[in-house]
Design an enzyme around this catalytic site. Structure first.
Site, PDB file in Angstrom:
ATOM      1  N   GLU A  60       5.100  35.630 -23.614  1.00 46.77           N
ATOM      2  CA  GLU A  60       5.386  34.256 -23.186  1.00 46.77           C
ATOM      3  C   GLU A  60       5.157  33.257 -24.301  1.00 46.77           C
ATOM      4  O   GLU A  60       5.914  32.287 -24.454  1.00 46.77           O
ATOM      5  CB  GLU A  60       4.557  33.907 -21.943  1.00 46.77           C
ATOM      6  CG  GLU A  60       4.958  34.674 -20.683  1.00 46.77           C
ATOM      7  CD  GLU A  60       4.419  36.108 -20.654  1.00 46.77           C
ATOM      8  OE1 GLU A  60       3.523  36.425 -21.473  1.00 46.77           O
ATOM      9  OE2 GLU A  60       4.889  36.909 -19.822  1.00 46.77           O
ATOM     10  N   GLN A  82       8.589  34.458 -16.200  1.00 48.04           N
ATOM     11  CA  GLN A  82       8.930  35.212 -14.991  1.00 48.04           C
ATOM     12  C   GLN A  82       8.150  34.772 -13.746  1.00 48.04           C
ATOM     13  O   GLN A  82       8.712  34.713 -12.653  1.00 48.04           O
ATOM     14  CB  GLN A  82       8.727  36.694 -15.258  1.00 48.04           C
ATOM     15  CG  GLN A  82       9.438  37.582 -14.286  1.00 48.04           C
ATOM     16  CD  GLN A  82       9.565  38.993 -14.835  1.00 48.04           C
ATOM     17  OE1 GLN A  82       8.596  39.747 -14.822  1.00 48.04           O
ATOM     18  NE2 GLN A  82      10.732  39.358 -15.318  1.00 48.04           N
ATOM     19  N   TYR A  86       2.174  33.816 -15.319  1.00 47.92           N
ATOM     20  CA  TYR A  86       2.231  34.444 -16.650  1.00 47.92           C
ATOM     21  C   TYR A  86       2.352  33.416 -17.770  1.00 47.92           C
ATOM     22  O   TYR A  86       2.565  33.765 -18.925  1.00 47.92           O
ATOM     23  CB  TYR A  86       3.444  35.381 -16.763  1.00 47.92           C
ATOM     24  CG  TYR A  86       3.564  36.462 -15.738  1.00 47.92           C
ATOM     25  CD1 TYR A  86       2.495  36.823 -14.921  1.00 47.92           C
ATOM     26  CD2 TYR A  86       4.761  37.154 -15.594  1.00 47.92           C
ATOM     27  CE1 TYR A  86       2.635  37.828 -13.981  1.00 47.92           C
ATOM     28  CE2 TYR A  86       4.903  38.167 -14.657  1.00 47.92           C
ATOM     29  CZ  TYR A  86       3.839  38.489 -13.844  1.00 47.92           C
ATOM     30  OH  TYR A  86       3.987  39.478 -12.920  1.00 47.92           O
ATOM     31  N   PRO A  89      -0.442  32.602 -21.492  1.00 46.36           N
ATOM     32  CA  PRO A  89      -0.370  32.940 -22.925  1.00 46.36           C
ATOM     33  C   PRO A  89       0.432  31.920 -23.736  1.00 46.36           C
ATOM     34  O   PRO A  89       0.257  31.806 -24.936  1.00 46.36           O
ATOM     35  CB  PRO A  89       0.325  34.312 -22.932  1.00 46.36           C
ATOM     36  CG  PRO A  89       0.035  34.880 -21.589  1.00 46.36           C
ATOM     37  CD  PRO A  89       0.029  33.702 -20.652  1.00 46.36           C
ATOM     38  N   HIS A 129       0.801  36.312  -8.640  1.00 44.55           N
ATOM     39  CA  HIS A 129       2.201  35.952  -8.399  1.00 44.55           C
ATOM     40  C   HIS A 129       2.312  34.815  -7.394  1.00 44.55           C
ATOM     41  O   HIS A 129       3.308  34.694  -6.689  1.00 44.55           O
ATOM     42  CB  HIS A 129       3.000  37.159  -7.883  1.00 44.55           C
ATOM     43  CG  HIS A 129       3.014  38.318  -8.818  1.00 44.55           C
ATOM     44  ND1 HIS A 129       1.944  39.153  -8.973  1.00 44.55           N
ATOM     45  CD2 HIS A 129       3.965  38.778  -9.658  1.00 44.55           C
ATOM     46  CE1 HIS A 129       2.239  40.091  -9.860  1.00 44.55           C
ATOM     47  NE2 HIS A 129       3.446  39.882 -10.295  1.00 44.55           N
TER      48      HIS A 129
END
Lengths: 337, 409
Positions: A60, A82, A86, A89, A129
């Site tokens: 990322e 995504q 996430y 980073p 998520h």
């Protein structure tokens, strides 16, 4: 006008911009051939070519850094992270770089780029998520943060974000990709097709950044919400039988202070909703803004309904998610105070 | 019952510390001209030994040897020599300015001037450099006004960055010099993205970036190498191994077990290791990498083997963590002295000309500094505070406008 769900509307926005502007390109993990894990970029590589919609390594920070370099060159990259979970980073690249190029170079270098990412809960995604990290971006000077709540807005806001000359964090509430989820998880899923905001023009249009929408007019109470919580707010206002005005902020930075003030001055009561954890959440900023701008009009303490201050738990999705029960309770507290 | 030896944790440490004699016996010293120059379309895996060799052109007598000799026009070398002299004089003057309280901070590039100046001689003006904080030689050899650099260091009213950046974090799109970040390594993958954009557009511009050996430990170094390899980006990725990251010797960054150039091997990139104090060698490897990039063959990782002659910045005393005067015994010498020797050896230069050039460099710096100081030093003639609120966004949003009103400016 075709009925689109939010995924189709976002896809259409990208398609329109890829067609209109050769400097627009899009990339991310699984974005190219496959069309993204949520299918937002479906068909775009086939239609526009390999260099305009492509897959990236799982990195990322690299994805965002590369987009910054491309933005500095003069392109308008749209990258997909995504899941918002996430994005961490890439945080240094977003905070220290994308947000600051214009300022630190006194306008010499800029990073016009859009970072799209599915966010929020309600899909049994567990703690990695389901998160809502908007406050990590609204806190950063130099980033704009956008959260759509309907297919129509999603397309218009995404096109506006891509055309914007500043970096935009575009958070897509994934629970409402396919339908306007109102928080009643035990009721049948509603598709977007039945919702008026699923009528999405095929061509180019924008919904301006920084402008809220009044989705339900009312006189007794103002609800400030965005993303999935807009639909929870509407259902809750209906079910509580309260004459609530529901404002969909749509853009968190810069926020539409005029819409907020006009409504709270009218109603004198305010309930603020978000899925994100409560402490230091964006709701705290909204509470402060309402207090600063509308103190003499307030007739009750401002209420906040938010995710609990815990990681997002898989098995306790509906205990965690700030659903209609909690929202209605907060509305009643605000009305009774 | 288990009968295993207890494990032990290794923490790397340099051979010498303050009070010791500097020991550079581990420095690789392949002879000038010994390493052969491969064709630019070589497969990276076929030149992996270059990651462990040391490409050198100039020998101790000032001769240029071997297939890496770029056979430069003396005018190019003289421009390089003069640029290095100005860079050194500039660094000395700005260091003193910090000591005199005229600015808050400064970082010299003494001893490693050839790394930037050599590259600047190869790159086109519209190629984009994504520098670290010790590449002032790029700007100086590209003819960027010294006075403007100083105004940035002094954060005065003529600072083009309006007093927003720490001294030395220059920015000039016009001179192909990307805005410097204080966060290490972030520019490395950005350079890859810029290069990818040039390729995407079908243009012919390339990018180059520089990080220190310490910064190779950052994740962004990995992302840069990986994306550069995957998309065959036209970019030159430079690692300036000056042996020290503030007080940490290069072993702390992982340099004891493998060279920094060898990081390239795992990414399928060519990894070249060059004598960073040899102007001609730096020129030659940069030229090789640039030709390769322009031929659509992708990125090159270059380790410039050099030595940071002085402290990391004005904020540290190197004598507290390494032997005093270590640079004096650095076996690869001084880049200025080495190029001077070569130019004299080929009778393109003389001691008298060199002395005049040194004086001229000091005079250029002195004159520029006089003008810059007249425009103000830190705190004496700052930019308008009003500008503090500008450029956060293209259009000033209501909340920043309101804060500016609150600040009363």
């Amino acid at each position: 006008m075709p009925a689109m769900n939010m995924i189709q509307a976002l896809n259409s926005a990208l398609d329109v911009m890829l067609t209109k502007d050769p400097n627009v390109l899009t990339f991310g993990e699984d974005v190219g051939f496959f069309g993204g894990v949520f299918r937002v970029t479906d068909g775009l590589q086939k239609k526009h070519g390999l260099t305009r919609c492509f897959d990236t390594p799982i990195g990322e920070a690299g994805i965002v850094a590369v987009a910054i370099g491309m933005g500095a060159y003069g392109l308008r990259p749209v990258v997909e992270i995504q899941f918002a979970d996430y994005i961490y980073p890439a945080y240094d690249q977003l905070v220290s770089e994308a947000a600051r190029l214009r300022y630190r170079s006194a306008g010499d270098f800029t990073a016009p780029m859009t970072v799209r990412t599915p966010y929020g809960g309600g899909i049994f995604g567990g703690q990695t998520h389901s998160q809502s990290p908007e406050a990590l971006f609204t806190h950063v000077a130099g980033l704009k943060t956008v959260v759509p709540s309907t297919p129509y807005d999603a397309k218009g806001l995404l096109i506006a974000a891509i055309e914007d000359d500043d970096p935009v964090i575009f958070l897509e509430p994934k629970r409402i990709y396919n339908g306007p989820f109102d928080g009643y998880h035990d009721r049948p899923v509603q598709p977007w097709a039945k919702h008026p905001a699923s009528e999405v023009p095929e061509g180019h249009y924008t919904v301006p950044l920084g402008k809220a929408a009044v989705l339900r007019e009312g006189n007794d109470l103002t609800v400030l919400a965005y993303g999935t919580m807009v639909h929870v707010a509407l259902a809750s206002a209906h079910d509580a039988g309260i004459d609530a005005e529901v404002i969909d902020l749509r853009t968190l930075v810069p926020v539409d202070i005029e819409a907020i003030v006009a409504s709270v001055e009218k109603t004198g009561r305010c309930v603020i909703l978000h899925e994100a954890t409560r402490t230091s959440g964006y709701g705290a900023e909204l509470v402060a803004l309402v207090q600063e701008h509308c103190f003499h009009h307030l007739e009750a303490p401002i209420e906040r309904v938010a995710g609990w201050d815990t990681p997002y738990p898989h098995a306790f999705e509906w205990d965690y998610f700030p659903g209609p029960k909690r929202v209605i309770e907060a509305m009643r507290r605000a009305m009774e105070a | 019952m288990k009968n295993r030896r207890p494990l032990s944790l290794r923490v790397p440490a340099p051979e010498t510390r303050p009070g010791d004699e500097p020991d550079f016996s581990g420095v690789p010293l392949s002879g000038a001209g010994e390493v052969a120059r491969p064709a630019i379309d070589v497969r990276p895996r076929d030149i992996s030994e270059l990651s462990y060799a040391l490409i050198r052109v100039l020998d101790d007598e000032g001769r240029a040897l071997g297939s890496w000799n770029p056979k430069l026009d003396p005018a190019v070398m003289k421009h390089g020599l003069k640029s290095m002299l100005v860079t050194r004089a500039y660094d000395d003057r700005m260091y003193r300015a910090q000591r005199q309280g005229k600015t808050s901070f400064y970082m010299k590039s003494t001893g490693e001037e050839a790394v930037s100046v050599g590259a600047a001689a190869v790159l086109e003006r519209d190629d984009m450099c994504f520098p670290s904080y010790r590449q002032q030689g790029l700007l100086i050899s590209r003819g960027y006004p010294l006075k403007t650099m100083m105004c940035q260091v002094y954060s005065n009213a003529e600072d083009p960055l309006k007093g927003r950046q720490l001294p030395i974090m220059y920015s000039s799109k016009e001179f192909g010099f990307f805005t410097i970040s204080g966060n290490l390594g972030t520019q490395f993958p950005q350079a890859v993205g810029w290069a990818m954009a040039s390729a995407y557009k079908g243009d012919d511009r390339i990018a180059a970036s520089w990080v220190g050996e310490g910064t190779t430990a950052e994740g962004d170094f990995h992302h840069a190498c990986n994306f550069a390899s995957v998309y065959r980006a036209p970019v030159i990725l430079n690692v300036v191994n000056n042996q020290w990251a503030i007080s940490s010797y290069q072993g702390i960054a992982g340099g004891d077990e493998a060279t920094f150039a060898s990081r390239a091997i795992g990414y399928g990139l060519p990894g070249l290791r060059v004598d960073g104090n040899d102007f001609l060698a730096v020129y030659a490897v940069t030229q090789w990498a640039a030709e390769r990039a322009r031929a659509n063959l992708g990125a090159t990782l270059i380790e410039h083997y050099t030595f940071r002659a002085e402290g990391h910045s004005t904020s540290d005393d190197p004598n507290r963590y390494r032997p005093a005067d270590a640079w004096k015994s650095w076996p690869l010498g001084d880049p200025i002295a080495r190029l001077k020797k070569h130019l004299i050896a080929i009778k393109a230069w003389s001691e008298a000309e060199h002395e005049a050039a040194e004086k001229d460099a000091v005079e250029q710096v002195r004159a520029a500094n006089k003008e810059a100081e007249a425009a103000g030093t830190l705190g004496t003639h700052p930019p308008s505070v009003k500008t503090m609120f500008e450029d956060v966004f293209k259009e000033m949003p209501w909340h920043i406008r309101r804060q500016r009103q609150e600040a009363g400016v």
